[in-house]
Design an enzyme around this catalytic site. Structure first.
Site, PDB file in Angstrom:
ATOM      1  N   HIS A 193       1.024  -1.171  -0.086  1.00 23.81           N
ATOM      2  CA  HIS A 193      -0.139  -0.050   0.049  1.00 23.81           C
ATOM      3  C   HIS A 193       0.887   1.146  -0.061  1.00 23.81           C
ATOM      4  O   HIS A 193       0.442   2.009  -0.884  1.00 23.81           O
ATOM      5  CB  HIS A 193      -0.871   0.078   1.112  1.00 23.81           C
ATOM      6  N   ARG A 300      -8.931   2.040  -9.443  1.00 23.35           N
ATOM      7  CA  ARG A 300      -9.154   1.155  -8.424  1.00 23.35           C
ATOM      8  C   ARG A 300     -10.534   1.772  -7.726  1.00 23.35           C
ATOM      9  O   ARG A 300     -10.616   2.922  -7.538  1.00 23.35           O
ATOM     10  CB  ARG A 300      -8.068   0.955  -7.559  1.00 23.35           C
ATOM     11  N   ARG A 336     -12.166  -0.641 -12.536  1.00 27.08           N
ATOM     12  CA  ARG A 336     -12.239  -1.985 -11.946  1.00 27.08           C
ATOM     13  C   ARG A 336     -13.205  -2.057 -10.892  1.00 27.08           C
ATOM     14  O   ARG A 336     -13.468  -1.319 -10.250  1.00 27.08           O
ATOM     15  CB  ARG A 336     -11.005  -2.448 -11.443  1.00 27.08           C
ATOM     16  N   GLU A 434      -4.778 -12.284 -13.735  1.00 27.08           N
ATOM     17  CA  GLU A 434      -3.821 -12.136 -12.783  1.00 27.08           C
ATOM     18  C   GLU A 434      -3.567 -13.497 -12.065  1.00 27.08           C
ATOM     19  O   GLU A 434      -3.181 -13.577 -10.810  1.00 27.08           O
ATOM     20  CB  GLU A 434      -4.339 -10.972 -11.752  1.00 27.08           C
ATOM     21  N   ASN A 457       1.125  -7.845 -10.663  1.00 26.35           N
ATOM     22  CA  ASN A 457       1.142  -7.968  -9.113  1.00 26.35           C
ATOM     23  C   ASN A 457       0.857  -9.438  -8.389  1.00 26.35           C
ATOM     24  O   ASN A 457       1.616 -10.019  -7.759  1.00 26.35           O
ATOM     25  CB  ASN A 457       0.635  -6.636  -8.458  1.00 26.35           C
ATOM     26  N   ASP A 458      -0.433  -9.288  -8.852  1.00 26.57           N
ATOM     27  CA  ASP A 458      -1.024 -10.656  -8.247  1.00 26.57           C
ATOM     28  C   ASP A 458      -0.520 -11.785  -9.367  1.00 26.57           C
ATOM     29  O   ASP A 458      -0.348 -13.002  -8.758  1.00 26.57           O
ATOM     30  CB  ASP A 458      -2.469 -10.579  -8.274  1.00 26.57           C
ATOM     31  N   ARG A 468       3.141 -11.040  -1.993  1.00 22.55           N
ATOM     32  CA  ARG A 468       3.597  -9.933  -2.517  1.00 22.55           C
ATOM     33  C   ARG A 468       3.989  -8.960  -1.363  1.00 22.55           C
ATOM     34  O   ARG A 468       4.760  -7.927  -1.683  1.00 22.55           O
ATOM     35  CB  ARG A 468       2.708  -9.466  -3.546  1.00 22.55           C
ATOM     36  N   CYS A 505      -1.596  -3.721 -16.543  1.00 19.10           N
ATOM     37  CA  CYS A 505      -1.833  -2.178 -15.258  1.00 19.10           C
ATOM     38  C   CYS A 505      -0.845  -2.581 -14.144  1.00 19.10           C
ATOM     39  O   CYS A 505      -1.087  -1.984 -13.176  1.00 19.10           O
ATOM     40  CB  CYS A 505      -3.254  -2.201 -15.269  1.00 19.10           C
TER      41      CYS A 505
END
Length: 583
Positions: A193, A300, A336, A434, A457-458, A468, A505
């Site tokens: 975050h 997001r 999303r 993802e 990322n995922d 992660r 993304c």
């Protein structure tokens, strides 16, 4: 103390300034036994402290609302609810009636809550630990007559390097962001975050320092190197001069890059790559539009939900989406749907589950609560009237999840049609790729959607079985692993054969070396943090795509991430030099 503390690069750039420690910690609470004749007065003092804490929470909420909007301010609703929790009031008063001082009684109850909640398998309860801690610190400061070291109290206009153990959402929304020139934290990884926040704000950051808050006392002069992931404490005059030269050169480079805002990202061999921006909150939309982005590749929507006591209604969601859509005036905005669960926790509860990252989250949660999901879908297709909206579905692993969403979209459009509310019923639908599952069945998903967006990322996390957010595993979170590259290549091939657009993304798109790799894999649409748009545009302008493709073909045949990275790094340096790896 070591003069150089080493962590993980989270957001590039150089910052020189004094340390501001944010030690938002529970104070020491002395054990106090009160006589029987003081019990009523102590209970009254406890309730007076509650009133003062509530007043401070109201003040914090108003200031956050003025600076960041009602949505971010709503995060304090949970703390206000905890302050009035009947069980808490009953148990604290009971302890006081057994001759325990108010501060000790409150501390004992909250410590018990924190312990029980932190061990809960219900991830919603675990998330409440942060709210319990915030409230405990605030109340004990009042009860013990301590100075209120509130996160809001960084003097306006003072430029500091903020050093904290972590930055939770409730702390983040309180910060005077204009006063913070860089961020350093003990915990975190490049995809956590705080790292995403720093890149969004466009300020340097280092995470994963482990014990910086214990080593530093506050006020020290430090150099934070966001690119190298280091914090240099009490630097020498020679080191200061060296970094000030680097800081000046980076500032000059930023000015040069800003001039690229209106340029198209076209490689030396004539291949255009569309650059879009990732947007976390609507307030970022205008900055993202000025960066030269050609739209939003990922908006997001979790900001509407996190830490809230109530779900946002359709009107609030519609206004938030419309603001971003209008900022980009006809350019594509991919929004999303709620990607909540795992490390992003929503209003309400969760079923008890041992591993929330593999549990009831994202599209699964939305489809299991269709009335809640339709509120968001109605807001989205209403906002689409004002621009070029595309809807993006997270954590898709089955074609049925897409077809079920299509059915709910049709129901939502029919409901708006029945009451005469303007909307669009032809909004393009896409899916996040993802998980390995989505990549493997991309050919079965393609006929149902207009576009794919690869969430790296995922994808890296699930493919390599590496958390992660775990700083101890940061070196194993390797997006250049051949397995990850092969999955992305498969998605590109499916997209080409089915006429489906493919974008990326995730964080891979924002770093020059991995962006170069993605272009070599065939990606022609990258969505990045707003500050990275000119950097990646400059990269594209300086490379030959056919050379990147040749390097990727070699990288796909090796066994390790290190080998793949070596091949691609050498190819990129041969084209643009070491400067191309600065971000």
């Amino acid at each position: 103390m070591e003069r150089t503390l080493t962590g993980i690069s989270a957001s590039p750039g150089i910052a020189i300034g004094s340390v501001r420690l944010l030690l938002w910690e529970v104070p020491d609470v002395p054990h106090a036994i009160i006589p029987d004749d003081a019990v009523d007065a102590e209970i009254a003092r406890f309730h007076a402290a509650r009133a003062e804490a509530r007043q401070r929470l109201d003040q914090v909420r108003r200031r956050v609302e003025e600076r960041a909007g009602a949505t971010e301010a709503a995060i304090f609703e949970v703390q206000q609810m905890l302050l009035d929790d009947p069980t808490m009031l009953e148990e604290v008063e009971s302890l006081i009636r057994h001759n325990v001082g108010a501060a000790q009684a409150f501390h004992q109850h909250m410590a018990d809550w924190r312990q029980r909640y932190s061990r809960a398998t219900d991830s919603y309860l675990r998330e409440r630990v942060g709210d319990i801690l915030d409230l405990e610190i605030r109340m004990l400061s009042v009860l013990l007559g301590l100075q209120d070291h509130d996160p809001l109290d960084i003097p306006s206009g003072q430029r500091v390097i903020l050093v904290s153990h972590d930055l939770t959402p409730s702390l983040t929304v309180q910060l005077e962001r204009s006063s913070i020139t860089a961020i350093a934290t003990d915990v975190g990884t490049r995809t956590s975050h705080v790292a995403i926040l720093a890149r969004s704000l466009g300020i340097p950051a280092v995470v994963g320092l482990r014990d910086a808050t214990e080593r530093l006392r506050g006020g020290e002069l430090v150099i934070l190197d966001g690119s190298a992931g280091t914090l240099n404490v009490n630097p020498t005059d020679e080191e200061l001069a060296l970094y000030r030269d680097r800081e000046r050169l980076e500032a000059e480079r930023a000015v040069d890059l800003a001039q690229l805002a209106t340029a198209d990202a076209v490689s030396t061999d004539g291949v255009e790559v569309v650059l879009l921006a990732n947007v976390d909150v609507p307030e970022e939309a205008e900055r993202a539009a000025r960066s030269g982005a050609r739209g939003v590749g990922l908006m997001r929507t979790e900001f509407l939900v996190l830490g809230r006591a109530q779900m946002p209604d359709e009107e609030e969601q519609y206004r938030a989406y419309r603001r971003v859509v209008e900022a980009f005036a006809g350019q594509p905005v991919m929004i999303r749907t709620f990607d909540i669960g795992g490390d992003k926790l929503p209003v309400g509860g969760f079923p008890q589950e041992a591993n929330p990252f593999l549990g009831w989250r994202a599209i699964r949660m939305c489809l299991d609560q269709p009335e809640l999901f339709k509120v968001q879908l109605r807001a989205l297709i209403r906002a689409a009237v004002h621009g070029n909206v595309k809807i993006l579905l997270p954590l898709i692993v089955s074609p049925s999840e897409v077809s079920d969403t299509v059915a709910l979209l049709s129901e939502s459009a029919a409901e708006l049609e029945a009451i005469g509310v303007p909307h669009r019923d032809d909004v393009p639908l896409g899916v996040m790729v993802e998980t390995p599952a989505a990549a493997v069945i991309a050919d079965r998903l393609a006929p149902l959607v207009s576009f794919f967006s690869v969430g790296t990322n995922d994808l890296v996390q699930y493919t390599l079985a590496v958390d992660r957010g775990n700083v101890n595993l940061a070196s194993r979170f390797t997006p250049m692993h051949p397995s990850v590259l092969r999955l992305i290549r498969r998605v590109v091939e499916v997209g080409i054969s089915h006429g489906v657009e493919v974008a990326v993304c995730g964080e891979m798109a924002s770093h020059p070396l991995t962006a170069y790799t993605l272009v070599g894999l065939g990606i022609r649409e990258l969505s990045v943090a707003p500050r990275s748009v000119p950097v990646i545009k400059s990269l594209i302008l300086g490379i030959c795509v056919s050379r990147a493709e040749a390097a990727v073909r070699q990288a796909l045949e090796v066994d390790t991430a290190a080998e793949a990275e070596e091949i691609l790094r050498a190819s990129l340096i041969a084209e643009v030099g070491d400067a191309g790896l600065l971000e």
